[in-house]
Design a protein around this motif. Structure first.
Motif, PDB file in Angstrom:
ATOM      1  N   HIS A  18       0.839  -1.196   0.000  1.00  0.00           N
ATOM      2  CA  HIS A  18       0.000   0.000   0.000  1.00  0.00           C
ATOM      3  C   HIS A  18       0.880   1.256   0.000  1.00  0.00           C
ATOM      4  CE1 HIS A  18      -2.854   3.007   1.645  1.00  0.00           C
ATOM      5  NE2 HIS A  18      -3.761   2.287   1.013  1.00  0.00           N
ATOM      6  N   ARG A  19       1.234   1.677  -1.208  1.00  0.00           N
ATOM      7  CA  ARG A  19       1.970   2.942  -1.362  1.00  0.00           C
ATOM      8  C   ARG A  19       1.317   3.720  -2.505  1.00  0.00           C
ATOM      9  NH1 ARG A  19       8.121   4.326  -2.871  1.00  0.00           N
ATOM     10  NH2 ARG A  19       8.283   6.268  -1.680  1.00  0.00           N
ATOM     11  N   PRO A  20       0.219   4.383  -2.205  1.00  0.00           N
ATOM     12  CA  PRO A  20      -0.556   5.062  -3.243  1.00  0.00           C
ATOM     13  C   PRO A  20       0.273   6.078  -4.029  1.00  0.00           C
ATOM     14  CG  PRO A  20      -1.766   5.004  -1.174  1.00  0.00           C
ATOM     15  CD  PRO A  20      -0.378   4.531  -0.870  1.00  0.00           C
ATOM     16  N   GLY A  21       0.043   6.121  -5.334  1.00  0.00           N
ATOM     17  CA  GLY A  21       0.724   7.082  -6.180  1.00  0.00           C
ATOM     18  C   GLY A  21       2.152   6.721  -6.520  1.00  0.00           C
ATOM     19  N   LYS A  22       2.657   5.629  -5.957  1.00  0.00           N
ATOM     20  CA  LYS A  22       4.038   5.208  -6.183  1.00  0.00           C
ATOM     21  C   LYS A  22       4.109   3.794  -6.761  1.00  0.00           C
ATOM     22  CE  LYS A  22       6.071   8.884  -4.371  1.00  0.00           C
ATOM     23  NZ  LYS A  22       6.987   9.762  -5.152  1.00  0.00           N
ATOM     24  N   LEU A  23       2.985   3.294  -7.275  1.00  0.00           N
ATOM     25  CA  LEU A  23       2.911   1.953  -7.856  1.00  0.00           C
ATOM     26  C   LEU A  23       3.362   0.884  -6.859  1.00  0.00           C
ATOM     27  CD1 LEU A  23       4.366   2.728 -11.411  1.00  0.00           C
ATOM     28  CD2 LEU A  23       1.957   2.585 -10.729  1.00  0.00           C
ATOM     29  N   ASN A  24       3.151   1.188  -5.565  1.00  0.00           N
ATOM     30  CA  ASN A  24       3.517   0.257  -4.488  1.00  0.00           C
ATOM     31  C   ASN A  24       4.995  -0.122  -4.547  1.00  0.00           C
ATOM     32  OD1 ASN A  24       0.753   0.174  -3.641  1.00  0.00           O
ATOM     33  ND2 ASN A  24       0.356  -1.261  -5.300  1.00  0.00           N
ATOM     34  N   SER A  25       5.825   0.815  -5.004  1.00  0.00           N
ATOM     35  CA  SER A  25       7.264   0.558  -5.012  1.00  0.00           C
ATOM     36  C   SER A  25       7.750   0.378  -3.579  1.00  0.00           C
ATOM     37  CB  SER A  25       8.017   1.697  -5.698  1.00  0.00           C
ATOM     38  OG  SER A  25       7.733   2.941  -5.087  1.00  0.00           O
ATOM     39  N   LEU A  26       8.840  -0.341  -3.429  1.00  0.00           N
ATOM     40  CA  LEU A  26       9.288  -0.808  -2.121  1.00  0.00           C
ATOM     41  C   LEU A  26      10.317   0.133  -1.507  1.00  0.00           C
ATOM     42  CD1 LEU A  26       9.838  -4.523  -3.202  1.00  0.00           C
ATOM     43  CD2 LEU A  26       7.790  -3.562  -2.126  1.00  0.00           C
ATOM     44  N   THR A  27      10.070   0.547  -0.289  1.00  0.00           N
ATOM     45  CA  THR A  27      11.055   1.284   0.487  1.00  0.00           C
ATOM     46  C   THR A  27      11.637   0.345   1.544  1.00  0.00           C
ATOM     47  OG1 THR A  27       9.468   2.012   2.162  1.00  0.00           O
ATOM     48  CG2 THR A  27       9.694   3.386   0.183  1.00  0.00           C
ATOM     49  N   LEU A  28      12.656   0.801   2.237  1.00  0.00           N
ATOM     50  CA  LEU A  28      13.219  -0.025   3.310  1.00  0.00           C
ATOM     51  C   LEU A  28      12.190  -0.247   4.411  1.00  0.00           C
ATOM     52  CD1 LEU A  28      16.847   1.431   3.562  1.00  0.00           C
ATOM     53  CD2 LEU A  28      15.996  -0.470   2.169  1.00  0.00           C
ATOM     54  N   ASP A  29      11.332   0.755   4.636  1.00  0.00           N
ATOM     55  CA  ASP A  29      10.256   0.579   5.621  1.00  0.00           C
ATOM     56  C   ASP A  29       9.259  -0.487   5.163  1.00  0.00           C
ATOM     57  OD1 ASP A  29      11.191   2.464   7.447  1.00  0.00           O
ATOM     58  OD2 ASP A  29      10.156   4.113   6.450  1.00  0.00           O
ATOM     59  N   THR A  30       8.973  -0.517   3.859  1.00  0.00           N
ATOM     60  CA  THR A  30       8.074  -1.552   3.338  1.00  0.00           C
ATOM     61  C   THR A  30       8.637  -2.936   3.609  1.00  0.00           C
ATOM     62  OG1 THR A  30       7.455  -0.057   1.527  1.00  0.00           O
ATOM     63  CG2 THR A  30       6.806  -2.367   1.319  1.00  0.00           C
ATOM     64  N   LEU A  31       9.933  -3.106   3.367  1.00  0.00           N
ATOM     65  CA  LEU A  31      10.558  -4.408   3.594  1.00  0.00           C
ATOM     66  C   LEU A  31      10.444  -4.822   5.050  1.00  0.00           C
ATOM     67  CD1 LEU A  31      13.804  -4.048   1.430  1.00  0.00           C
ATOM     68  CD2 LEU A  31      11.570  -4.935   0.747  1.00  0.00           C
ATOM     69  N   ASN A  32      10.707  -3.885   5.954  1.00  0.00           N
ATOM     70  CA  ASN A  32      10.607  -4.207   7.381  1.00  0.00           C
ATOM     71  C   ASN A  32       9.180  -4.576   7.765  1.00  0.00           C
ATOM     72  OD1 ASN A  32      13.317  -3.865   8.235  1.00  0.00           O
ATOM     73  ND2 ASN A  32      13.079  -1.644   8.221  1.00  0.00           N
ATOM     74  N   GLN A  33       8.202  -3.863   7.184  1.00  0.00           N
ATOM     75  CA  GLN A  33       6.809  -4.172   7.498  1.00  0.00           C
ATOM     76  C   GLN A  33       6.383  -5.523   6.931  1.00  0.00           C
ATOM     77  OE1 GLN A  33       3.978  -0.981   6.789  1.00  0.00           O
ATOM     78  NE2 GLN A  33       5.410   0.565   7.522  1.00  0.00           N
ATOM     79  N   LEU A  34       6.896  -5.878   5.760  1.00  0.00           N
ATOM     80  CA  LEU A  34       6.607  -7.199   5.197  1.00  0.00           C
ATOM     81  C   LEU A  34       7.124  -8.299   6.111  1.00  0.00           C
ATOM     82  CD1 LEU A  34       7.354  -6.623   1.415  1.00  0.00           C
ATOM     83  CD2 LEU A  34       5.186  -7.447   2.340  1.00  0.00           C
ATOM     84  N   VAL A  35       8.349  -8.127   6.606  1.00  0.00           N
ATOM     85  CA  VAL A  35       8.938  -9.123   7.502  1.00  0.00           C
ATOM     86  C   VAL A  35       8.111  -9.239   8.786  1.00  0.00           C
ATOM     87  CG1 VAL A  35      10.942  -9.686   8.926  1.00  0.00           C
ATOM     88  CG2 VAL A  35      11.266  -8.845   6.589  1.00  0.00           C
ATOM     89  N   ALA A  36       7.810  -8.101   9.396  1.00  0.00           N
ATOM     90  CA  ALA A  36       7.068  -8.106  10.658  1.00  0.00           C
ATOM     91  C   ALA A  36       5.672  -8.707  10.475  1.00  0.00           C
ATOM     92  CB  ALA A  36       6.957  -6.681  11.206  1.00  0.00           C
TER      93      ALA A  36
END
Length: 290
Positions: free
Chosen positions: A38-56
């Protein structure tokens, strides 16, 4: 087609709107969990925070034995355009820390973000629409089954940046692709349609509505014993590259555990009494397999 731009009325929201990974538990299919990039307007591109949230998120769901199936998708009809290099490169020190492996897992955060979904003892189904590039491909490949629209765009895009897939993608691609196809896609970074992705083996099946298809498959699997489903996934994953002797051993060990499981007896009684599949799911107890 399910509208991904607004909350699905059949699920309850359990995530703040500013989260990069949202979790929704279905109200109509107990045990089914929707996880959405869920990263609106950014094509759900991955940030380092996204990676951490996926893991958690994956680790939390793994501990919840009421979960029966997980569907991975992307907001606004795009799965993910891959790593947002502009965002990630703003903090080289954090990239270095994210790159360091955790010895107890054998992965770093880049690798664990997709691979953690392979560790789940429940089926993980990816519903892919729109862009599925780079890290998005590697997250999708960590799922057990991948539905895609015919016009979705898939690419092992790391080649564009002079890199190789390093988010568990080498491991997952060699499980589903012939070596020549894997080399071609990894070296070229060419963009494939959803239909071509299925032809090559990156995706499992072409459908018009991946989310609806994923929900239908999840509901079907939920009618089976959660323990037999968990061990089916585990024994296949852990013996995929093993020889006959190790595979036969793992078969015996997993089957012995299932023969003593309460959910196995429930499944056997239901089969003997010819209870309709849609009525069986509610009879199963929580998964014993961790």
């Amino acid at each position: 087609m399910t509208d991904q731009t607004s909350p699905d009325p059949t699920v309850s929201e359990h995530a703040a709107t500013d989260q990069l990974v949202t979790v929704r538990h279905s109200e109509t299919t107990p045990g089914l969990v929707h996880v959405q990039l869920h990263r609106p307007g950014k094509l759900n591109s991955l940030t380092l925070d996204t990676l951490n949230q996926l893991v958690a998120t994956a680790h939390k769901l793994r501990r919840d034995r009421s979960v029966r199936a997980v569907i991975l998708s992307g907001f606004e009809h795009n799965f993910s355009a891959g790593l947002d290099f502009a965002s990630a490169l703003k903090n080289p020190g954090r990239i270095a820390a994210t790159f360091l492996p955790r010895p107890w897992r054998g992965t770093n955060t880049f690798q664990e973000a997709p691979w953690a979904w392979r560790r789940l003892p429940v089926p993980v189904i990816a519903a892919v629409e729109g862009y599925c590039f780079g890290g998005g491909v590697q997250i999708a490949l960590a799922a057990d089954y991948r539905f895609t629209t015919p016009d979705a765009q898939w690419s092992v895009l790391e080649a564009k940046w002079g890199l190789i897939p390093d988010m568990s993608g080498i491991m997952t691609m060699k499980q589903v692709l012939p070596i020549d196809v894997m080399k071609r896609l990894t070296m070229s970074g060419e963009i494939l349609s959803g239909e071509k992705a299925v032809e090559y083996g990156l995706a499992s099946e072409v459908v018009d509505d991946p989310l609806a298809a994923a929900e239908e498959l999840a509901r079907q699997i939920i009618t089976r014993s959660p323990d037999s489903v968990a061990y089916a996934k585990r024994v296949i994953d852990e013996t995929w590259e093993s020889g006959p002797r190790m595979t036969f051993l793992k078969e015996r060990l997993r089957q012995a555990r299932l023969l003593a499981a309460k959910n196995t007896r429930i499944a056997q009684k239901a089969a003997a009494k010819k209870i309709p599949a849609e009525k069986i799911a509610a009879k199963f107890r929580r998964r014993e397999v961790r």
